[in-house]
Design a protein around this motif. Sequence first.
Motif: not given
Length: 441
Positions: A98-120
């Motif tokens: 499918t064309f469905i995309k998933a993202g992951l947000i957890t502690g222990g990872e770079d906060f800014k990189e996660q914010a960039a992923m959320l913008r997608k």
Amino acid sequence: MFSQFALHERLLKAVDELKFVEPTPVQAAAIPLALQGRDLRVTAQTGSGKTAAFVLPMLNRLVDLKQKRVEIRALVLLPTRELAQQTLKEVERFAQFTFIKAGLITGGEDFKEQAAMLRKVPDVLIGTPGRLLEQLNAGNLHLEHVQVIVLDEADRMLDMGFSEDVERLCNECPNREQTMLFSATTGGAGLRDMIGKVLKEPEHLMLNSVSQLAEGTRQQIITADHNQHKEQIVQWLLQNETYEKAIIFTNTRVMADRIYGHLVAKDYKAFVLHGDKDQKDRKLAIERLKQGGAKILVATDVAARGLDVDGLDLVINFDMPRSGDEYVHRIGRTGRAGNEGLAVSLICHGDWNLMSSIERYLKQSFERRVIKEVKGTYTGPKKVKASGKAAGVKKKKTDKKGDKKVAAKRKPTAKPKPNAPLASADGLAPLKRRKPAPAAE
């Protein structure tokens, strides 16, 4: 067959590619109701396939939407990073055509990189409550278009103090059409309170009663004199039991590090996993265990959830878990998907009452085991026999003809003579009587 479900052909193709043939009982019960859009409250054994039971209906809701990806449409909340990562992999496997995309947000990872992923703007967002709230408070997370929420291992999230966080995240999704709550245990009043707040007229599915949990796992206890004796028992088990992979649970990080150090000193291929380890080390430990680079994992309860490893057939509770629910999740790491497993709990004097309470909670009796090579002196609490004689009362007598018993009369205690010496408080020496003070003039 999965083809009996009204799933999109792209999802059925993925199911076929992954060699899923017969749905498990939880999948057979939950998927049809979830496809109807019903709110669900599901209790099912760890390792029973409940992840697929909510992932497939969730993806089926999203697969045919024509609009561009401009909002998050599904939210999955989980208690630990490891479980969140495992769920992300499952979503990606089932969504591969499918064309469905998933993202992951957890502690222990770079906060800014996660914010960039959320913008997608991923279609499906998977995460732990604490870090999701941090992103929400920073203005990086928008949930007003979420259609479906899944609360997996909800009982554990409550145990970890995430109740208010979960409720707030659910309230941030006012337009959701479906909420599904899954757990391996029935939980307590806190879970019932959450169900009342976040689910609307839910369908309750009880796939396993507590007494049926971990039926494919032999559960044993071995008594020990002290922690050093427990370490000797662990060494014997690792040397003599037949297992592909093993996990040793402790209640503290200090003890986990201690046992790990002893194992490495004896050339065992082992890793340690607890809250003090950074995310990179935690990922490495689990990957090495899955790939066979290590046979033994020493861990605190951070690994009791979300750890799905093939061939994990021995669980040792070095420390007894603090609750029946936690015990269920620990031993649920073995005996998964119909395979047999062995769970051994090491019991010192201070563990016995806790172990007994867990037996009562599970309505089971654990097998008592003795290993003669490392046998200790402690074998459990001593049984105290009723003495039959009360203090100061003689035993009742019965005559040969069976007449009624006649209690012997207690002899009256002799009163001390007026001039007798008084006993001291400790009863060791008499106290001298003081002469009365002279009358005041």
